[in-house]
Design a protein around this motif. Structure first.
Motif: not given
Length: 108
Positions: A84-108
């Motif tokens: 799975q991936i988790y994906f979101w966006h944030e607005v930084d201190e300079s009012k710029h949009t930043q996209y973030c991604i986290v990867f998660c292994k499926n161990y089942l």
């Protein structure tokens, strides 16, 4: 951080390009079939990727992240079908949009 979009990776996502689900597409600029739109993404290891969002014509209209940078991310993480991936966006201190991604292994 806004609520993260969650996507369970398919074999096609892992072997080729990422089919961007509607909730992810809603937080990014509109996809354009005429050109690729660079999306700068920061991962949970601090690595920055420039994924390219592309619209598609015809029967498969869901946007995609083009293969080149997306496959670099997948290869680095050793991703498999069902992870799975988790994906979101944030607005930084300079009012710029930043996209973030986290990867998660499926161990089942």
């Amino acid at each position: 951080m806004d609520r993260a979009c969650v996507k369970k990776l398919t074999l096609s996502d892992v072997q080729n390009k990422l089919a961007v689900p509607s909730d992810m597409a809603a937080i990014m600029p509109p996809a354009d079939p005429e050109r690729n739109i660079p999306i700068r993404v920061l991962d949970d290891w601090g690595q920055v990727y420039n994924f390219y969002l592309s619209g598609r014509r015809g029967r498969y209209i869901k946007p995609v992240f083009q293969a080149k940078e997306w496959r670099a991310f997948i290869k680095c993480r050793g991703a498999k079908d069902g992870d799975q991936i988790y994906f979101w966006h944030e607005v930084d201190e300079s009012k710029h949009t930043q996209y973030c991604i986290v990867f998660c292994k499926n161990y089942l």
